[in-house]
Every structure is written in C-alpha cells, then in structure tokens.
Scaffold this active site. Sequence first.
Site, short mmCIF file in Angstrom:
data_model
loop_
_atom_site.label_atom_id
_atom_site.label_comp_id
_atom_site.label_asym_id
_atom_site.label_seq_id
_atom_site.Cartn_x
_atom_site.Cartn_y
_atom_site.Cartn_z
N ASP A 126 0.72 -1.26 0.16
CA ASP A 126 0.04 -0.01 -0.05
C ASP A 126 0.80 0.94 0.20
O ASP A 126 1.39 1.18 0.56
CB ASP A 126 -0.76 0.16 0.97
CG ASP A 126 0.00 -0.53 2.66
OD1 ASP A 126 0.31 -0.96 2.62
OD2 ASP A 126 -0.86 0.48 3.30
N GLU A 129 -0.63 -1.41 5.32
CA GLU A 129 0.36 -1.85 6.30
C GLU A 129 0.29 -0.10 7.37
O GLU A 129 0.48 0.11 8.60
CB GLU A 129 1.66 -2.44 6.06
CG GLU A 129 2.51 -2.65 7.13
CD GLU A 129 3.23 -1.13 7.35
OE1 GLU A 129 3.22 -0.75 8.85
OE2 GLU A 129 3.41 0.29 6.88
N GLU A 130 0.18 1.38 6.57
CA GLU A 130 0.14 2.09 6.98
C GLU A 130 -1.27 2.63 7.42
O GLU A 130 -1.74 3.08 7.60
CB GLU A 130 0.38 3.33 5.67
CG GLU A 130 1.52 2.75 5.04
CD GLU A 130 2.22 3.36 5.92
OE1 GLU A 130 2.43 3.99 6.62
OE2 GLU A 130 3.50 3.32 5.30
N ARG A 140 18.18 -7.03 14.30
CA ARG A 140 18.74 -6.93 15.82
C ARG A 140 17.57 -8.06 16.23
O ARG A 140 16.51 -8.38 16.04
CB ARG A 140 18.57 -6.34 16.64
CG ARG A 140 17.08 -5.44 16.54
CD ARG A 140 17.21 -3.97 18.16
NE ARG A 140 17.39 -4.95 20.17
CZ ARG A 140 18.52 -4.67 19.98
NH1 ARG A 140 19.60 -3.33 19.66
NH2 ARG A 140 18.59 -4.36 21.04
N HIS A 171 8.10 8.55 4.19
CA HIS A 171 6.78 9.18 4.43
C HIS A 171 7.31 10.76 4.56
O HIS A 171 6.43 11.60 5.08
CB HIS A 171 6.05 9.47 6.42
CG HIS A 171 6.03 7.87 6.25
ND1 HIS A 171 4.99 7.69 7.14
CD2 HIS A 171 6.24 6.52 6.23
CE1 HIS A 171 4.92 6.51 7.38
NE2 HIS A 171 5.63 5.72 6.63
#
Length: 398
Positions: A81, A138-139, A178, A368
């Site tokens: 998206d 996802e956003e 990580r 963004h």
Amino acid sequence: MSKDILKDMEKYRGELTAIRHDIHQHPETAFEENRTADVVAAKLTEWGIPIHRGLGKTGVVGTLKGKRPGQRTIALRADMDALNMQEKNTFDYTSVHQGKMHACGHDGHTTMLLGAAKHLAHDPDFAGTLHFIFQPAEEGEGGARVMIEDGLFEKFPCDAVYGMHNMPGLKTGDFAIRPGPMMAASDTWTAVFRGTGGHGAMPYFGTDPTQPAAAFVTATQSIIGRNVNPQHAAVVSIGHLAAGQYGAANVIPSEVIVRGTARSYTPDDRDLLDRRLGEIARGLAAAHNCTVEYDYLRRYPPLRNAAEQTQLALKAAALTVGAARTDGDVEPLTGAEDFAFMLEKKPGAYILIGNGGSIADGSCHSVHTPHYDFNDQIILTGAAYWVNLVGVELGDAA
C-alpha cells in the site's frame, strides 16, 4: 546460494525496475490495492506460481514447492500500500493519483519479493514449501492483522515468517537487524476535557477546560521522565489539539481535545503508558472542576524478532553482501510495523535494507516525506537476500 545470486539476477534488472516504477506511478492506499494486486497476481501466474487472492480484501499469496522433498514451510512478506499524501517529485514515474504516493517504499518491497519469486520459480532448488505474502494496508490499517483474521496461517501454515523494509540513511544495500524488540508498539490516545466554558472576561462564572488540557500536555512528559525505567525506551507525543473557534477569542471553550501517540517496547511499559495517561488526565480534570473522557487505542504491538530466525536472516544477508555490511545489533526503532502481528503468531525476523544517503546532510529523504523515493539500486540486493534466505532456511547454503 551466495553473493553470486546477485550476478545471476542481473538479467532481471530492467524488468523489475519497470515493475517498481509502474507500481510507484499508480499508488493505492489501504485495502484499495486492486491494480497492484492484479500486477502481482499476473506476474506470479506468468512464472507458474499458484496464487490465492482476497485475504485481507486485496492480499495475494503465492505458493511454491521446492524440487527437493522437505517438511518445513516458510513465508516471505511484502507490503503493497501507499500513503495519503501528495508527491512532490518530478521524475517521469511520479504518482498519477492526486493525494496518493508511495512514500514508504512499499513499491520497492513488492518488487523485491517479486524478483525473488521469479528467480525461485525458474529454479526452485530448495526442500519444502515457500509462501509469498503480498499484504495490503500496512500504513495504519493493520492489513497483517486482517489477513490473519481471514485465516492466513490456517490456509497457508508456516514454520517461520520474514519481513523486510528499506531504510533511508543506512548505506545502500547494507542490512541491519537485532533479536528481540526491533520496532515499538504504536498506540493512539485521546483525552477530551470538558467544562462549562464561558465569557473570556468572566471566567469565574464557569469552568475552563483549557487549564487542565494545558497542564496535561506538559505533564505527559513526566511519565517518560519519572515512571518509565530509564533503561527502557518510550515516547509520548501530542499530535492534535482542538478547542474553540478562531474568530471567538473572547470565548472560553467548553471542550478541548488532546490526541497523541505512545510508543513502547514491552507489554508492561505499554500498560504503564495507558494507565498513567489516564490517571493524569482524570486528576487534572478533577483539580480544575472539569471532566475528561479518556481513551487509549492499542494499534500495532511491538515487533519482536525471534533469536533463531534473526541469526538465519543475518546469515542470508552476509551471503548476499558480505558480513562486513551487516549489523546484527542495530538500535531499535520507535516506528511501528504491522508485521508485528505476524510475529505474534509465528517465529520470524524483520530486517532493514539500506536505501542509502544521509537524512542529516540532505542527500536522501526520509520515508513519509513528499520527495522520498525507493532506491532502484537495491531491488536486486533485496531480491537476492530473499533467495539466500530461502537457501538458508530450506536448503544447504553455500
């Protein structure tokens, strides 16, 4: 499999770059990724990979079986998206849709996974089963959660799931990861302070909600400074204030809305932020003879990488670009990712791939932002990482 995968995939560069530019030019936001899903489905079908459509409304899942027998199954996920924002780039593949832009690189994420699918479909030299998950929304809309609720892992069971995101400011094509907390929980809270309001010249005839609201804005930071363990990390930020009318400066409003975000890495700290924000809001409202309506919405959970899958991802990254270009102990990010929902259900790992440049000196733009663009140079690097990860997980890696 090894760094030679990059050389093997060079022949795909033109095709994959064209796919990326096409997706970038036609951005689609949460649960509206119909054209993007059509592109993904068409390519997977062209390469002989069976597909399933409709999970999470516009999600696409492709399944590829290795040519060697094996019981293990893994899934690789890319988001599709775009964002609701206006692009300010001027290259020839800028967005054709006003107010919509691929400002986070999901066009590149989709393309990298398609590149891996093309290569592996040509030579599925692995043991077991591989699912390619192309996820919508996802956003901020939790497309991963919606796909799971639609039966993603029942229809496509897997032993581990992996994700990847580009990172501006990290050297082009380098990798970072990580174990444990990699990204923060993302929550939204709202406090609506209410009083009677009144005439600005005679505040003693009413109750003034601007007073507790103003005190609340500054008091929120006391949570971070005095309640959160200093060895932990957490963020509380104000994102919205609303009260009164611009043309009525002599009117004390009867309502003040304060909204913001809270970020944390552990369930205990998440509970702490929720509890203390509410306690402070209610206490200040009572002290000023007002009321408050408080709400805390838990959006995305913390993204936590499993130790075993993190090591496998590191190995695949080192096979792709060399160990010197991989960081296995990167600092956690306070951003959030709905891939965390998948990692709550399955062990897995989420890795960053460098998009290049430096945000500090202006040589690249952050995600963004209206001038951001995914770096085409890393399309093959990301695709090769996926291929090497399959080799590490489902076969003997060189």
